[in-house]
Design an enzyme around this catalytic site. Structure first.
Site, mmCIF file in Angstrom:
data_model
loop_
_atom_site.group_PDB
_atom_site.id
_atom_site.type_symbol
_atom_site.label_atom_id
_atom_site.label_comp_id
_atom_site.label_asym_id
_atom_site.label_seq_id
_atom_site.Cartn_x
_atom_site.Cartn_y
_atom_site.Cartn_z
ATOM 1 C CE LYS A 148 99.183 23.732 38.928
ATOM 2 N NZ LYS A 148 97.988 22.910 39.120
ATOM 3 C CD GLU A 181 91.847 24.813 37.916
ATOM 4 O OE1 GLU A 181 91.903 25.410 39.008
ATOM 5 O OE2 GLU A 181 92.809 24.197 37.428
HETATM 6 N N1 PSU Z 1 98.180 27.935 40.499
HETATM 7 C C1 PSU Z 1 98.380 27.837 39.143
HETATM 8 N N2 PSU Z 1 97.703 26.918 38.488
HETATM 9 C C2 PSU Z 1 96.820 26.113 39.121
HETATM 10 C C3 PSU Z 1 96.621 26.211 40.545
HETATM 11 C C4 PSU Z 1 97.336 27.145 41.177
HETATM 12 O O1 PSU Z 1 99.177 28.529 38.537
HETATM 13 O O2 PSU Z 1 96.231 25.307 38.437
HETATM 14 C C5 PSU Z 1 95.693 25.344 41.343
HETATM 15 C C6 PSU Z 1 94.735 24.366 40.683
HETATM 16 O O3 PSU Z 1 93.446 24.856 40.958
HETATM 17 C C7 PSU Z 1 94.969 23.051 41.411
HETATM 18 C C8 PSU Z 1 95.570 23.523 42.715
HETATM 19 O O4 PSU Z 1 93.787 22.334 41.620
HETATM 20 O O5 PSU Z 1 96.412 24.562 42.295
HETATM 21 C C9 PSU Z 1 96.334 22.492 43.482
HETATM 22 O O6 PSU Z 1 96.716 23.062 44.703
HETATM 23 P P1 PSU Z 1 97.304 22.180 45.885
HETATM 24 O O7 PSU Z 1 98.633 21.697 45.401
HETATM 25 O O8 PSU Z 1 97.371 23.127 47.056
HETATM 26 O O9 PSU Z 1 96.313 21.069 46.114
#
Ligand code: PSU
Ligand code: MN
Length: 325
Positions: free
Chosen positions: A168, A34
């Site tokens: 996470k 990604e």
């Molecule tokens: N911030 C970070 N690491 C990450 C992301 C944001 O420090 O990995 C991203 C990743 O791309 C992940 C996304 O797919 O956050 C998920 O966001 P949400 O919870 O809005 O779906």
């Protein structure tokens, strides 16, 4: 106005790097990555160093990296170093999920792809493996907010082998596992008992399944593809002991960050980035370094497994050819 040009196999403006194109044609191991974590998850210059190190790790294992992003209305499957540097120095680039992709293409703009968006692109591109540090999942308090990351939904319609250190730990990992179970997403921990928690080794929950043999994992991936071609398999690997953070300290930092988010009224699409940054501050930058370490580890394991898987598929094809030849 941008009208879609057409490429082979899919009516999308996919632009493959030469090495990814060649590897896919030769049915060699390719690992998709990604770009949102590079663009917004980490700060410059650590993000660029990480992006380059990730690609290097994949190559060292004998696989080909395909970092994904949308640049000026083109879906890029494999970025060169200039393009990685472009994204790493522009954190204002839009964070795009799969729901945003059509609009980004229609306007000819650019975007850093989340896991969800990357999975969809990788599926269109015919890539079989994807690596990420920690997925998005069911947020804490989702019983009220309904905030569930699109990353989980996309697992149910992409058909990839997704290698990560669980989800996470700013999330509710128990609910995340429940969600995955409800959607019948196969979740397996590789050579480990528990469902990992990103930069902590364990979430405290057992993984639904443990597998130790990479050959057997390759076979399971192939069966899964036949059973439900659009369902991804989640393959978890914990971050090495030396890189892991103390769970209690991290939990304290997350609690503080949650409170700040609530006070500042942060929600929806912005919450993940806000929380990650707040935890980074509360841990004096430790969590960002750990994030980088997790990313490197999961990507390396993904590359190893992708190579075993590619070899397995090749052997299967040879056996079939012998049997029917
Ligand atoms: N911030 C970070 N690491 C990450 C992301 C944001 O420090 O990995 C991203 C990743 O791309 C992940 C996304 O797919 O956050 C998920 O966001 P949400 O919870 O809005 O779906
Ligand atoms: Mn969300």
């Amino acid at each position: 106005m941008n009208t879609p040009p057409f490429s082979r196999g899919t009516a999308l403006p996919l632009r493959f790097s030469a090495e990814v194109k060649e590897a896919l044609a030769q049915q060699q191991a390719v690992v998709a990555l990604e770009s949102n974590v590079i663009c917004q998850g980490l700060d410059y210059p650590q993000n660029l160093q990480t992006a380059l190190a990730l690609e290097q790790k994949v190559r060292a294992k004998g696989a080909v990296p395909a970092t994904l992003a949308v640049l000026q209305g083109e879906i890029c499957v494999g970025l060169n170093n200039d393009e990685l540097a472009y994204l790493a120095t522009r954190p204002q680039t839009a964070k795009i999920s799969s729901r945003d992709l059509a609009f980004v293409l229609a306007s000819g703009s650019s975007g850093a792809t989340t896991v969800a968006c990357s999975l969809q692109i990788a599926a269109h591109a015919g890539i079989r493996f994807f690596a990420s540090a920690g997925l998005g999942g069911v947020h804490r308090g989702a019983q009220q907010t309904m905030d569930i990351s699109g990353d989980l939904i996309e697992l149910t319609r992409s058909g990839l082998a997704v290698v990560c250190a669980g989800a996470k730990n700013i999330l509710d990992l128990g609910l995340t596992l429940e969600f995955l179970e409800t959607h019948n997403v196969p979740v397996v921990s590789y050579q480990f008992d528990d469902f990992p928690a990103f930069y902590c080794r364990s979430s405290g929950f057992k993984a639904p399944k443990r597998l130790d043999d990479p050959q057997q994992l390759a076979a399971a991936i192939e069966w899964q593809k036949r059973i439900a071609p659009n369902l991804s398999m989640l393959i978890c690997t914990p971050t090495p002991e030396a890189d892991a953070l103390d769970a209690a300290a991290v939990e304290q930092a997350i609690k503080t960050a949650s409170l700040q988010a609530e006070q500042q009224g942060i929600s929806g699409n912005a919450i993940t980035r806000f929380m990650m940054k707040a935890v980074e501050q509360a841990t004096a930058g430790q969590s960002a370094r750990a994030n980088q370490a997790v990313l490197l580890h999961t990507t390396e394991v993904a590359a190893e497994l992708a190579v075993v898987h590619a070899r397995y598929c090749q052997q299967q094809q040879e056996q079939t050819a012998q049997a029917f030849g």
